[in-house]
Scaffold this active site. Structure first.
Site, PDB file in Angstrom:
ATOM      1  N   ASP A 253     -18.578  11.030   5.999  1.00 50.05           N
ATOM      2  CA  ASP A 253     -19.075  11.092   4.621  1.00 50.05           C
ATOM      3  C   ASP A 253     -20.309  10.228   4.407  1.00 50.05           C
ATOM      4  O   ASP A 253     -20.274   9.234   3.678  1.00 50.05           O
ATOM      5  CB  ASP A 253     -17.969  10.688   3.631  1.00 50.05           C
ATOM      6  CG  ASP A 253     -16.963  11.815   3.427  1.00 50.05           C
ATOM      7  OD1 ASP A 253     -17.147  12.880   4.044  1.00 50.05           O
ATOM      8  OD2 ASP A 253     -16.011  11.634   2.662  1.00 50.05           O
TER       9      ASP A 253
ATOM     10  N   THR B 142     -18.452  20.216  11.221  1.00 51.91           N
ATOM     11  CA  THR B 142     -18.370  18.918  11.880  1.00 51.91           C
ATOM     12  C   THR B 142     -17.108  18.867  12.740  1.00 51.91           C
ATOM     13  O   THR B 142     -16.224  19.706  12.606  1.00 51.91           O
ATOM     14  CB  THR B 142     -18.312  17.764  10.860  1.00 51.91           C
ATOM     15  OG1 THR B 142     -17.134  17.900  10.053  1.00 51.91           O
ATOM     16  CG2 THR B 142     -19.536  17.741   9.979  1.00 51.91           C
ATOM     17  N   GLU B 143     -17.076  17.861  13.590  1.00 53.20           N
ATOM     18  CA  GLU B 143     -15.844  17.671  14.356  1.00 53.20           C
ATOM     19  C   GLU B 143     -14.728  17.280  13.392  1.00 53.20           C
ATOM     20  O   GLU B 143     -14.986  16.761  12.300  1.00 53.20           O
ATOM     21  CB  GLU B 143     -16.028  16.605  15.435  1.00 53.20           C
ATOM     22  CG  GLU B 143     -16.248  15.196  14.921  1.00 53.20           C
ATOM     23  CD  GLU B 143     -16.341  14.184  16.049  1.00 53.20           C
ATOM     24  OE1 GLU B 143     -15.440  14.159  16.909  1.00 53.20           O
ATOM     25  OE2 GLU B 143     -17.317  13.407  16.063  1.00 53.20           O
TER      26      GLU B 143
END
Length: 298
Positions: free
Chosen positions: A173, A106-107
């Site tokens: 999340d 992910t970034e």
């Protein structure tokens, strides 16, 4: 485009601990964070030349927990479909069968999560808090108006991330998120107790539980105190939340405008505004005035 694994003999090069199957992404040894389910390491995208977050879950730990594994893969699928400036973006994912790990790239937000960032920078103006709050609401509006509707269910300052150099905030999340579709109703009890809306405990709720959690996030941003920190057990938090007793941190909120805004977020579900409604709240009018002043100066 060829990718090069750092040469161990090059003293200046930082070695990768491992690379993905395409050799595009490399994982470094240092950890950015960890939770009950996954560990997040610093990684690097050799094609784009940018640092990324390498999320890793050891599936062996949940070999007898089918629902948990299902939620993990659901997070990845959800992230893959998300495209919004205030939602963490997923770049790639794969399962390593040999080590039994789920990996997804992910970034990365340069300044970590909002809780730690706020602790580090204790002197923050109300204007900054409003800017962060507005961006969180924009992310929630995207989730809640998504087809199908998505409820985050575990929104708190530890899973909201920030690029401090530009003040950009992103929700991450999504492991406990629920896709609820047209009914906008969900039924399972999940989340972080201090941030959970009362109706979550009753197992009948809608996306408005995220608005309650958002209100608690604003409270934490303003007071630097996790809600209900005066309670020493989950049971005590539960009793206070279900009885409608506000956390003691509310007593620290001296600004009536801020207090009223938080109270709107914590209202009973039928009176609680949506993310779209809150984005139009007078609480954010001062930000619009700043934009008008800036336009007039130019």
């Amino acid at each position: 485009m060829p990718c090069v694994i750092p040469d161990p003999s090059d003293e200046d090069a930082e070695p990768f601990v491992e690379t993905d199957p395409t050799a595009r992404y490399g994982r470094y040894a240092d950890m950015l964070g960890s939770g009950s389910v996954k560990k997040v390491y610093r990684g690097f995208d050799q094609v784009e030349g940018i640092e990324v977050a390498w999320n890793q879950v050891r599936l062996r730990s949940f070999i007898d927990d089918g629902p948990m594994i299902g939620r993990l893969y659901a997070e990845v699928r959800l992230l893959r479909s998300m495209k919004h400036e205030n939602i963490i973006e997923l770049y790639n994912m794969w399962t390593d069968e040999e080590t039994q790990t789920l990996n997804f790239i992910t970034e990365v937000c340069t300044s970590g999560n909002l809780r730690e960032y706020r602790k580090k920078h204790r002197h923050v103006s109300l204007k900054a808090v409003k800017k962060w709050s507005k961006q969180i609401l924009m992310g929630l509006e995207y989730l809640h108006t998504h087809e199908p509707c998505i409820i985050h269910r575990d929104l708190n300052c530890s899973n909201i991330f920030i690029n401090g150099n530009v003040g950009q905030v992103k929700i991450g999340d999504l492991g406990l998120a629920a896709i609820v579709g047209k009914s906008h109703a969900a039924h399972s009890i999940l989340g972080t107790p201090e941030f959970m809306a009362p109706e979550l405990y009753e197992e009948e709720y809608t996306e408005l539980v995220d608005i309650y959690s958002f209100g608690m996030c604003v409270l934490e941003m303003v007071t630097l105190e996790i809600p209900y920190s005066e309670c020493d057990s989950i049971a005590k938090i539960y009793r206070k939340v279900t009885a409608g007793v506000r956390p003691q941190a509310m007593n620290k909120v001296k600004d009536p405008e801020v207090r009223a805004f938080i109270e709107r977020c914590l209202a009973q579900p039928r009176a609680r505004p949506s993310a779209s409604q809150l984005l139009r709240d007078a609480f954010f009018d001062s930000l619009k005035e700043d934009m008008v002043d800036l336009a007039n100066q130019n």
